[in-house]
Design an enzyme around this catalytic site. Structure first.
Site, PDB file in Angstrom:
ATOM      1  N   HIS A 100      77.162  64.420  76.320  1.00 13.59           N
ATOM      2  CA  HIS A 100      76.657  64.574  74.957  1.00 13.59           C
ATOM      3  C   HIS A 100      77.891  64.591  74.055  1.00 13.59           C
ATOM      4  O   HIS A 100      78.949  65.083  74.468  1.00 13.59           O
ATOM      5  CB  HIS A 100      75.989  65.927  74.701  1.00 13.59           C
ATOM      6  N   ASP A 103      79.711  67.904  74.026  1.00 11.56           N
ATOM      7  CA  ASP A 103      80.481  68.316  75.210  1.00 11.56           C
ATOM      8  C   ASP A 103      81.935  67.893  75.111  1.00 11.56           C
ATOM      9  O   ASP A 103      82.811  68.510  75.699  1.00 11.56           O
ATOM     10  CB  ASP A 103      79.951  67.652  76.496  1.00 11.56           C
ATOM     11  N   GLU A 231      63.819  61.537  78.222  1.00 14.56           N
ATOM     12  CA  GLU A 231      63.812  62.489  79.352  1.00 14.56           C
ATOM     13  C   GLU A 231      62.729  63.542  79.144  1.00 14.56           C
ATOM     14  O   GLU A 231      62.851  64.398  78.269  1.00 14.56           O
ATOM     15  CB  GLU A 231      65.201  63.130  79.459  1.00 14.56           C
ATOM     16  N   GLU A 267      63.972  64.334  85.693  1.00 15.41           N
ATOM     17  CA  GLU A 267      64.798  65.409  86.254  1.00 15.41           C
ATOM     18  C   GLU A 267      63.968  66.291  87.187  1.00 15.41           C
ATOM     19  O   GLU A 267      62.860  66.707  86.846  1.00 15.41           O
ATOM     20  CB  GLU A 267      65.380  66.231  85.099  1.00 15.41           C
ATOM     21  N   ASP A 295      67.931  62.608  86.847  1.00 18.52           N
ATOM     22  CA  ASP A 295      68.808  63.773  86.733  1.00 18.52           C
ATOM     23  C   ASP A 295      68.500  64.627  87.953  1.00 18.52           C
ATOM     24  O   ASP A 295      67.428  65.223  88.069  1.00 18.52           O
ATOM     25  CB  ASP A 295      68.523  64.551  85.439  1.00 18.52           C
ATOM     26  N   ASP A 338      72.627  66.736  86.909  1.00 18.30           N
ATOM     27  CA  ASP A 338      72.402  67.630  85.766  1.00 18.30           C
ATOM     28  C   ASP A 338      72.279  69.039  86.352  1.00 18.30           C
ATOM     29  O   ASP A 338      71.210  69.658  86.344  1.00 18.30           O
ATOM     30  CB  ASP A 338      71.134  67.197  85.017  1.00 18.30           C
TER      31      ASP A 338
HETATM   32  C1  XUL Z   1      68.160  69.692  79.425  1.00 12.41           C
HETATM   33  C2  XUL Z   1      68.629  68.431  80.008  1.00 12.41           C
HETATM   34  C3  XUL Z   1      69.641  67.705  79.205  1.00 12.41           C
HETATM   35  C4  XUL Z   1      69.483  66.245  79.228  1.00 12.41           C
HETATM   36  C5  XUL Z   1      70.408  65.499  78.312  1.00 12.41           C
HETATM   37  O1  XUL Z   1      67.298  70.402  80.232  1.00 12.41           O
HETATM   38  O2  XUL Z   1      68.247  68.055  81.090  1.00 12.41           O
HETATM   39  O3  XUL Z   1      70.891  68.088  79.654  1.00 12.41           O
HETATM   40  O4  XUL Z   1      69.676  65.722  80.510  1.00 12.41           O
HETATM   41  O5  XUL Z   1      70.322  65.953  77.008  1.00 12.41           O
HETATM   42 CO    CO Z   2      68.626  66.369  82.220  1.00 10.39          CO
END
Ligand code: XUL
Ligand code: CO
Length: 434
Positions: A100, A103, A231, A267, A295, A338
């Site tokens: 991001h 970061d 996401e 994710e 993720d 992640d």
């Molecule tokens: C939050 C999450 C984020 C995204 C990117 O739960 O997964 O880190 O992957 O913004």
């Molecule tokens: Co994520």
């Protein structure tokens, strides 16, 4: 060599019998599976935010980690952080990373200052990416931490926040494009609401749909060839998140005419929070041709919040990759960790070992998935279970109507006898591979 990683050697493949905790036991990047090296199947990425920006805080206490690049409020420390990050990418031999904006540089207080810092630090990344051979899987904008985004970014009631968010995403897409990123991700963050008492949900959804259309327009305008990904995540940080799960996101993308332009970044932990399995989310996306990237992490099954642990459950990971492989693989996507250390895991060694373990678990899962596909047992069980639908009568029924179906039921005396779903037998079958 930076101070933080000075005692850590590049991680090598030691094989399943190695007792070295800092060696790969299952991930041999060059090993070929279904005609492709593991490196190209898994396409591992390190998440900059968890590994370098997160300081070990929780709702009850602040920073536990001590890193040479703290405090993270100067560009000098942002460069120090980058030096360590690329050194870690080299140690792990990971092909990708993700970030991001927030970061990689400290907040500049205004859009122009943020944009200039983003340019400066991504210019610093360029030669390092060349030198280490690490590529950018995806970039994204953090539109959830700063207080200006407390009521959302594209869904904020204040049009000035929409504008700030649009300018910020534009700058992050420019940076991602400049670094040759293979995808661009939008996680809703605070795109959702706390209470309907103060929220016009329909208007907010329309704004979010328009925003995402602008993302797609801008992608084409600048000639970015990567994939745009959204996401899904339920109930955190907003009580009601608009991008709750894969099915909700797909409905949203179709409503706003984006189904051929945007795919999903799924994710594991978000699937669990939504009350699904990870393979469910992947199968929902692959059934629509919308799987973009994953993720990879693990959510605690008892806690009810997003714990972002490194994966360590091989059967779960195997079922996830089974559906990935069945759909033809990750495409421009990858396996992004992640995942973050526990806040008591203070050392550089913990950070490296966490990734080594995660990569090994994914390699084991992928190998089990490939073996199940090659053996064909699950496919065979599926085709046997649905074999009735291969008959001409069954196919014709789907083209007919209720009245003629009812006539046939009477004429042929159709009165079905239930057949076993064989779940335990199939679970035992899977256990042979994991
Ligand atoms: C939050 C999450 C984020 C995204 C990117 O739960 O997964 O880190 O992957 O913004
Ligand atoms: Co994520």
């Amino acid at each position: 060599m930076t101070d933080f990683l000075k005692d850590i050697a590049p991680v090598k493949f030691g094989g399943p019998d190695s007792t070295d905790p800092m060696a790969f036991h299952h991930y041999d990047a060059d090993e070929t599976l279904m005609g492709k090296p593991l490196r190209d199947h898994l396409r591992f990425a390190v998440a900059y935010w968890h590994s370098f920006a997160w300081e070990g805080g929780d709702p009850f206490g602040g920073q536990t980690f001590q890193r040479p690049w703290y405090p993270q409020d100067t560009m000098e420390n942002a460069r120090k952080k980058a030096d360590t990050a690329f050194e870690m990418f080299r140690i792990l031999g990971v092909p990708y990373f993700c970030f991001h904006d927030a970061d990689i540089h400290p907040d500049g207080g205004s859009f122009p200052e943020n944009e200039s810092r983003l340019k400066e630090i991504t210019d610093y990344f360029g030669p390092k990416m060349e030198e280490v051979g690490t590529k950018l899987l995806w970039g994204t904008a953090n539109m959830f931490s700063h207080r200006r985004y407390m009521s959302g970014a594209s869904t904020n009631p204040d049009p000035d926040v929409f504008a700030f968010a649009a300018a910020t995403v534009k700058s992050c897409m420019d940076a991602t494009h400049k670094l040759g990123g293979e995808n661009y991700v939008l996680w809703g963050g605070r795109e959702g609401y706390e209470t309907l008492i103060n929220t016009d949900m329909g208007q907010e959804l329309d704004h979010m749909g328009r925003f995402l259309n602008m993302v797609v327009d801008y992608k084409h305008k600048i000639g970015f060839k990567g994939t745009i990904l959204v996401e899904p995540k339920p109930q955190e940080p907003s009580k009601h998140q608009y991008d709750y799960d894969a099915a909700t996101c797909i409905g949203f993308l179709r409503k706003y005419g984006l189904e051929n332009e945007v795919k999903l970044n799924l994710e594991q932990g978000h699937a669990i929070l939504a009350g699904h399995t990870f393979e469910h989310e992947i199968a929902v996306a692959t059934s629509e041709g919308m799987l973009g990237s994953i993720d990879m992490n693990r959510n605690d099954y008892q806690s009810g919040w997003d714990t972002d642990q490194f994966p360590n459950n091989v059967p779960e990971v195997a079922l996830a990759y089974y559906h990935v492989l069945k759909s033809g693989g990750l495409g421009t996507g990858g396996t992004n960790f992640d995942a973050k250390l526990r806040r008591q895991s203070l050392d550089a060694e913990d950070l490296i070992a966490a990734h080594v373990g995660g990569m090994d678990v994914c390699a084991r899962g992928l190998k089990a998935a490939a073996a199940m596909i090659e053996d064909g047992g699950l496919e065979k069980a599926l085709s046997e279970r649905y074999a009735g639908w291969d008959t001409p009568e069954a196919k014709a029924m789907l083209e007919s109507d209720f009245a003629s179906i009812a006539e046939r039921v009477v004429a042929e005396g159709i009165n079905p006898e239930p057949r076993s779903g064989r779940q335990e037998i199939l679970e035992n079958y899977i256990n042979r591979f994991v």
